[in-house]
Design a protein around this motif. Sequence first.
Motif, PDB file in Angstrom:
ATOM      1  N   GLY A  24      33.708  28.079  42.404  1.00 50.66           N
ATOM      2  CA  GLY A  24      34.972  27.369  42.396  1.00 50.66           C
ATOM      3  C   GLY A  24      35.152  26.638  43.704  1.00 50.66           C
ATOM      4  N   ARG A  57      42.330  27.570  47.718  1.00 48.59           N
ATOM      5  CA  ARG A  57      41.883  26.675  46.653  1.00 48.59           C
ATOM      6  C   ARG A  57      41.315  27.395  45.437  1.00 48.59           C
ATOM      7  N   SER A  59      41.280  30.328  42.441  1.00 47.60           N
ATOM      8  CA  SER A  59      42.244  31.109  41.656  1.00 47.60           C
ATOM      9  C   SER A  59      41.979  32.603  41.858  1.00 47.60           C
ATOM     10  N   VAL A  60      42.929  33.411  41.461  1.00 46.44           N
ATOM     11  CA  VAL A  60      42.781  34.864  41.539  1.00 46.44           C
ATOM     12  C   VAL A  60      41.558  35.296  40.734  1.00 46.44           C
ATOM     13  N   GLU A  62      38.845  33.488  40.043  1.00 44.78           N
ATOM     14  CA  GLU A  62      37.618  33.065  40.730  1.00 44.78           C
ATOM     15  C   GLU A  62      37.295  34.002  41.894  1.00 44.78           C
TER      16      GLU A  62
END
Length: 88
Positions: A24, A57, A59-60, A62
């Motif tokens: 990510g 940048r 997400s939780v 990722e």
Amino acid sequence: MDSFSSCELASHQRGCADLGQWFGATLTESEVRYLMSAEWAVTAEDVVWRRSKLGLRLSVGEIAALDEWMAVHYSEGERPLREAGGRT
């Protein structure tokens, strides 16, 4: 100045596939392996907050996937290359 992704910049030297898994944002497996071996990163928190600010940048989900990947690869012998003091 133009904005380029890690993959675009690295493609001048090698292909995107050589960078490994994409976690990510701009984080790749090759970067994580480097951080684990040279910078003593053990958890996703080490990577996304202590050695970068990618936590802003990613997400939780990722970050959780990165943490799981690191736990598997750390237990498979992906240990830091040097002891404290630079000894191998």
